[in-house]
Design a protein around this motif. Structure first.
Motif: not given
Ligand SMILES: *Cc1c(COP(=O)(O)O)cnc(C)c1O
Length: 223
Positions: A164-165, A167-168, A171-172, A208
């Motif tokens: 998750k970290k 992919f986030t 995305k950022n 995400c």
């Protein structure tokens, strides 16, 4: 479970803004045709020769996505037909794709691959390299390339927090670029697609912000 029912299960679970790439590498044409007959039109392959052989044998309304690492000297084989190249990670490769696309008077859409995983083996650029490429004069002058987004692969791990970290993080970067002046001012940079998520992690990727998932084994079975 059949390929068609696997495909339908996955398709019905995807939000409407998420595009499914059916990753068919190593699988025979008969398996791809089963997915085709169930309505699938986007296929992903990671070897140019294998993709070209399948392209020659299969219906013309398929969109072929190259999802693997691309060697510069092989771009010419897919230039006539490829519809999206996911794993572009250097200006040198963009230059060659642009050159080959120009020979066919077409534009080839590309995603820039970003390195988000812990493993050293996964290809891709970091944020600084990405900016360097996108702001370079060489890139701005490429008339037969459009960078339509980013692609990334998370670490192969059971640790969902880690995935998750990563992919986030991607995305950022994607959102930052999308909102930057760069995307307003650069004609061949239109960030719309965020390609992240495979069989094991696509649900996390969608949560995400993924807009394109690349799914193989959950459709076609293990390789
Ligand atoms: C093989 C591959 C996939 C699909 O992997 P599965 O785990 O079978 O869904 C997705 N993306 C890339 C880049 C791949 O090489």
């Amino acid at each position: 479970m059949s390929i068609a029912s696997n495909l339908n299960d996955i398709k019905s679970s995807l939000p409407p803004h998420v595009t499914l790439v059916a990753v068919s590498k190593t699988k025979p044409v008969a398996d791809l045709m089963e997915a085709y007959n169930a309505g699938q039109r986007i296929f992903g392959e990671n070897k140019i020769q294998e993709m070209t052989e399948k392209w020659e044998q299969m219906p013309r309304d398929i969109q072929w996505h190259m999802i693997g690492h691309v060697q510069t000297n092989k771009v010419k084989y897919m230039a006539p037909y490829v519809s999206l190249i996911h794993g572009v990670d250097s200006l040198k490769l963009l230059t060659e794709i642009n050159r080959q696309a120009a020979r066919y008077r077409k534009t080839i859409n590309c995603l820039l691959q970003v390195h988000i995983a812990e493993e050293e083996t996964k290809f891709g650029m970091d944020e600084a390299e990405l900016t360097t490429v996108l702001t370079s004069d060489e890139f701005k002058q490429m008339q037969n390339i459009c960078v339509t987004g980013l692609m990334g692969m998370a670490t192969f791990t059971e640790d969902e927090t880690q995935i998750k970290k990563e992919f986030t993080h991607l995305k950022n970067i994607f959102d930052k670029l999308k909102q930057s002046e760069l995307s307003e001012k650069t004609l061949n940079f239109k960030p719309e697609t965020l390609s992240m998520g495979m069989s094991g992690d696509y649900k996390i990727a969608i949560a995400c912000g993924s807009t394109m998932v690349r799914i193989g084994s959950s459709i076609f079975g293990s390789r």
